[in-house]
Design an enzyme around this catalytic site. Sequence first.
Site, PDB file in Angstrom:
ATOM      1  N   THR A   1       4.542   7.645  -3.942  1.00  0.00           N
ATOM      2  CA  THR A   1       5.320   6.469  -4.331  1.00  0.00           C
ATOM      3  C   THR A   1       4.388   5.260  -4.274  1.00  0.00           C
ATOM      4  O   THR A   1       3.967   4.850  -3.190  1.00  0.00           O
ATOM      5  CB  THR A   1       6.515   6.254  -3.395  1.00  0.00           C
ATOM      6  OG1 THR A   1       7.362   7.404  -3.451  1.00  0.00           O
ATOM      7  CG2 THR A   1       7.312   5.023  -3.810  1.00  0.00           C
TER       8      THR A   1
ATOM      9  N   LYS B   1      11.971   5.986  -8.989  1.00  0.00           N
ATOM     10  CA  LYS B   1      11.890   6.114  -7.525  1.00  0.00           C
ATOM     11  C   LYS B   1      12.307   4.825  -6.839  1.00  0.00           C
ATOM     12  O   LYS B   1      12.956   4.844  -5.782  1.00  0.00           O
ATOM     13  CB  LYS B   1      10.467   6.494  -7.116  1.00  0.00           C
ATOM     14  CG  LYS B   1      10.269   6.666  -5.605  1.00  0.00           C
ATOM     15  CD  LYS B   1      11.166   7.756  -5.026  1.00  0.00           C
ATOM     16  CE  LYS B   1      11.023   7.873  -3.501  1.00  0.00           C
ATOM     17  NZ  LYS B   1       9.735   8.463  -3.084  1.00  0.00           N
TER      18      LYS B   1
ATOM     19  N   LYS C   1       7.276  -0.224   2.870  1.00  0.00           N
ATOM     20  CA  LYS C   1       6.270  -0.177   1.810  1.00  0.00           C
ATOM     21  C   LYS C   1       6.942  -0.002   0.455  1.00  0.00           C
ATOM     22  O   LYS C   1       6.630  -0.707  -0.512  1.00  0.00           O
ATOM     23  CB  LYS C   1       5.287   0.966   2.081  1.00  0.00           C
ATOM     24  CG  LYS C   1       4.140   1.086   1.073  1.00  0.00           C
ATOM     25  CD  LYS C   1       4.417   2.087  -0.048  1.00  0.00           C
ATOM     26  CE  LYS C   1       4.407   3.505   0.455  1.00  0.00           C
ATOM     27  NZ  LYS C   1       4.525   4.487  -0.669  1.00  0.00           N
TER      28      LYS C   1
END
Length: 290
Positions: free
Chosen positions: A97, A172, A240
């Site tokens: 990701t 995502k 993150k």
Amino acid sequence: MAKVAFLGLGVMGYPMAGHLEAAGHEVTVFNRTAAKAATWAQDHKGGHAVTPREAAAGCDFVMACVGNDDDLRAVCLGADGAFAGMSEGAIFVDHTTVSAIVTRELAQLAQDAGLGYVDAPVSGGQAGAENGALSVMCGGSEAQYAAAEPIMAAYGKTVKRLGEVGMGQTAKMCNQICIAGLVQGLSEALHLAEKSGLDGEALVEVISGGAAGSWQMANRHKTMLADEYEHGFAVDWMRKDLAICLQAGDDVGASLPVTALVDQFYKDVQKMGGGRWDTSSLMKRLKFFG
């Protein structure tokens, strides 16, 4: 069957590489901590390499599942990077990701080198990786996706192309936004139940079969009620990801107020020492603040 390299053997990558080997592919792994790659090779029938370039040499597909933008650049680029070892026509599949910025940057460099590139972040957590039941969100050309999809099927329960390069990462981000909002809502509901003297387990039994039901409710309510958070996807990694979400929102002019708020709640959890706690630890934050 294909010759495949797998770069990154964390809690996700280790079992994902194992599924590739179990499916009959010829697998060579690389990990920044070389001992872990050697252990994987002992556990499975594959090989291990000391650099990404060595792992990628002669492979049809190179899969990566590392930590962040910088980690991905490190395994792709430079004299020892995977791109330097890949043959023309080979396809790089990124399961990390990362930001759309690094995805587009690396996809262009891959194209310039005659390589394919599919961004394919995953969802399903460690359990999904171990059970070969991940959801894989893909961006890339139709031809390159079609070539890579049978390889990803070794660990993907749902594998879908959503558009050109970068669309996998966008999907995502949408996934992480949904999780953040759901976990906060579930935490607040269970917190209210506890403060009111309502049995949380009984509450979930009643409401989980209706519109309030979710994967988070089914799989996390017991540990949340027990104040247990040493499992699952860590808060540090979620922050993150949410930073990437918020940057993506700014880039396209999408307002993400709930995401921004929950990101700050996770910041509170980090200040409590919970950076490695599971994302359901939003419940602990509520308890801490009363």
